[in-house]
Write an enzyme that holds these catalytic residues in place. Structure first.
Site, short mmCIF file in Angstrom:
data_model
loop_
_atom_site.label_atom_id
_atom_site.label_comp_id
_atom_site.label_asym_id
_atom_site.label_seq_id
_atom_site.Cartn_x
_atom_site.Cartn_y
_atom_site.Cartn_z
N SER A 65 -45.19 -40.38 -18.05
CA SER A 65 -44.79 -39.02 -17.69
C SER A 65 -45.51 -37.93 -18.45
O SER A 65 -45.34 -36.75 -18.12
CB SER A 65 -43.28 -38.86 -17.86
OG SER A 65 -42.60 -39.53 -16.83
N GLY A 103 -44.82 -30.78 -26.50
CA GLY A 103 -45.35 -32.10 -26.18
C GLY A 103 -44.68 -32.71 -24.98
O GLY A 103 -44.05 -32.03 -24.18
N HIS A 104 -44.81 -34.03 -24.88
CA HIS A 104 -44.19 -34.77 -23.79
C HIS A 104 -44.24 -36.25 -24.14
O HIS A 104 -45.11 -36.70 -24.88
CB HIS A 104 -44.93 -34.53 -22.46
CG HIS A 104 -44.05 -34.63 -21.25
ND1 HIS A 104 -43.48 -35.82 -20.82
CD2 HIS A 104 -43.64 -33.68 -20.37
CE1 HIS A 104 -42.76 -35.58 -19.73
NE2 HIS A 104 -42.84 -34.30 -19.43
N ASP A 105 -43.26 -37.01 -23.62
CA ASP A 105 -43.24 -38.46 -23.76
C ASP A 105 -43.55 -39.09 -22.41
O ASP A 105 -43.40 -38.45 -21.36
CB ASP A 105 -41.88 -38.95 -24.23
CG ASP A 105 -41.55 -38.50 -25.64
OD1 ASP A 105 -42.40 -37.88 -26.29
OD2 ASP A 105 -40.42 -38.77 -26.10
N GLY A 106 -43.95 -40.37 -22.44
CA GLY A 106 -44.20 -41.07 -21.19
C GLY A 106 -43.83 -42.53 -21.30
O GLY A 106 -44.10 -43.18 -22.32
N GLY A 138 -43.87 -51.17 -19.03
CA GLY A 138 -44.29 -51.80 -20.27
C GLY A 138 -45.27 -51.00 -21.10
O GLY A 138 -45.88 -51.54 -22.03
#
Length: 445
Positions: A63, A281-284, A288
């Protein structure tokens, strides 16, 4: 932040052990500060092949892709080709006819209000986004647009479709022509066909290589396909720092619930108010593979970490702590009390059913069962006790799970939503939402 030479040595010495400690098959890290870059990799790209991870290996970013999609939209806004406050139907005629109008800005800030975890595969052709957007015609509207934040994957596929309609070319071509090439992202790959030209990481589930490399192409603008090196992500973030026309993406659009995420969401970016100052920011997360991107504009620092399985959160937290001043972990408040009457019940979405119940001793328990695509990609059911933290925000006792918040009112003193990043609606209320949509697609509520 520690000196660059110390940071470089620490990464080289510590990264392999961190990966092994947390069962992470492979990891790559890039840290950019000023004109300097620190890079390191450890482990393997696949336990089946044993091919080693390198700083030139590409991992899926999940993401984090959403920020790239939002950037494509922002570029169009800067060209006066779109208006962020115009209804989506201005660019996609007929979009969700009969439901409340949603604006482009609301899609970018996750405040559109319709069910957002729709992962239907509409094929691999260049028409996949058009077909996907058509599927959203009868997706339930859970709350009025703009009312609150609820993470929405589907909304970003809609944004991708807007980009390709306005640009007049497929989304992948827009990515390459307007981001990868001008931003100097030399190893960015739109899909498996491009990723295979590089050393490509494979996701791992339960310690084994995943049998599927990527999710559906119809979710590509939300994060189902894009792969690159951490260095590419640093280059992308540096372009944001350098271009004033993109700085508006960091302006808060909506305050987040008290769930242990950032404090607000901008136009694509998650915004964090850390002890050392503002960070974005952002996480993804995808099949897996996990990623984080953090940018400290005041200190001109960018951190990107990409992994392909195991339990990457502790690894990411330790490395982030070398670069950023992180907040303390939330702890239960022994003086606070849980309002079981307000919290108990079942809350649902297309990807989970969560039941909150009270036992005979007055303790509160959360049981979650993954549904649909969440179950297919390996999410496991889990159970945890909930304890008091702050007001309507409670803490799961089980490690690895952040706070949950109970929002709204169903008219009988019970919370209407269980918020974990998504606003899962109380089950009986969701049934009412579906009933409010008639045969002609019009919302009766």
């Amino acid at each position: 932040m520690m000196r660059v030479d110390v940071l470089e040595r620490r990464l080289r010495e510590r990264l392999p052990g961190l990966a092994e400690e947390h069962g992470v098959p492979g990891v790559a890290v890039a840290i950019g500060t000023g004109g300097e870059m620190v890079e390191e990799a450890a482990g393997v790209l696949s336990t089946a092949t044993g091919v080693g991870a390198t700083v030139d290996s590409v991992f899926q970013i999940g993401s984090v892709t959403k920020v790239l999609t939002a950037t494509l939209v922002m570029q169009l806004a800067g060209e006066d080709a779109i208006d962020l406050d115009a209804p989506v139907g201005t660019y996609l005629p007929g979009f969700r006819t009969g439901f409340p109008e949603v604006t482009v800005r609301q899609l970018m800030s996750h405040t559109a209000g319709f069910e957002g975890d729709i992962f239907t595969d509409t094929g691999k052709g260049d028409d996949c986004l058009a077909l996907y957007v058509d599927l959203l015609a009868e997706v339930p509207q859970l709350f009025e647009p703009g009312e609150m934040f609820s993470y929405n994957n589907a909304g970003y596929s809609v944004l991708g479709r807007i980009v390709e309609v306005v640009r007049g070319k497929p989304f992948d071509a827009c990515m390459r022509d307007h981001l990868f090439t001008p931003f100097g992202m030399t190893h960015a790959a739109n899909d498996p066909y491009e990723a295979i030209l590089h050393r490509a990481a494979v996701g791992h589930l339960g310690g084994m290589p995943s049998p599927v490399w990527a999710m559906a192409r119809s979710n590509a603008p939300a994060g189902s396909m894009l792969a690159m090196t951490p260095r590419d992500l640093v280059a992308f973030a540096r372009a944001h720092l350098a271009d004033p026309s993109l700085h508006a993406m960091r302006e808060p659009q909506v305050t987040l619930p008290d769930i242990g995420w950032g404090t607000a969401w901008g136009l694509g970016w998650e915004l964090y108010d850390l002890p050392g100052g503002p960070v974005f920011g952002h996480d993804g997360n995808t099949i897996g593979q996990s990623a984080i991107l953090r940018v400290d504009p005041a200190r001109d620092v960018v951190l990107a970490i990409l992994t392909n399985g195991g339990n990457p959160k502790p690894l990411m937290k330790e490395i982030s702590g070398w670069v950023l001043e992180l907040p303390d972990e939330p702890v239960p408040d022994p003086a606070a009390r849980v309002n079981a009457t307000r919290h108990t019940g079942t809350y649902v979405s297309d990807t989970s059913a969560t039941t909150v119940s009270e036992d005979d001793t007055g303790r509160l328990w959360l049981d979650r069962v993954p549904l649909g695509i969440a179950a297919e990609v390996g999410d496991e059911p889990f159970r945890t006790e909930l304890v008091a933290w702050r007001g309507d925000a409670l803490l799961p006792v089980a490690p690895g799970h952040g706070p949950v918040a109970f929002l709204g009112d169903d008219g009988e003193g019970k919370a209407l939503y269980l918020h974990t990043g998504r606003a899962d609606i109380r089950a009986d209320a969701r049934a009412d939402v579906r009933a409010d949509v008639g045969a002609d697609g019009r919302n009766r509520g």
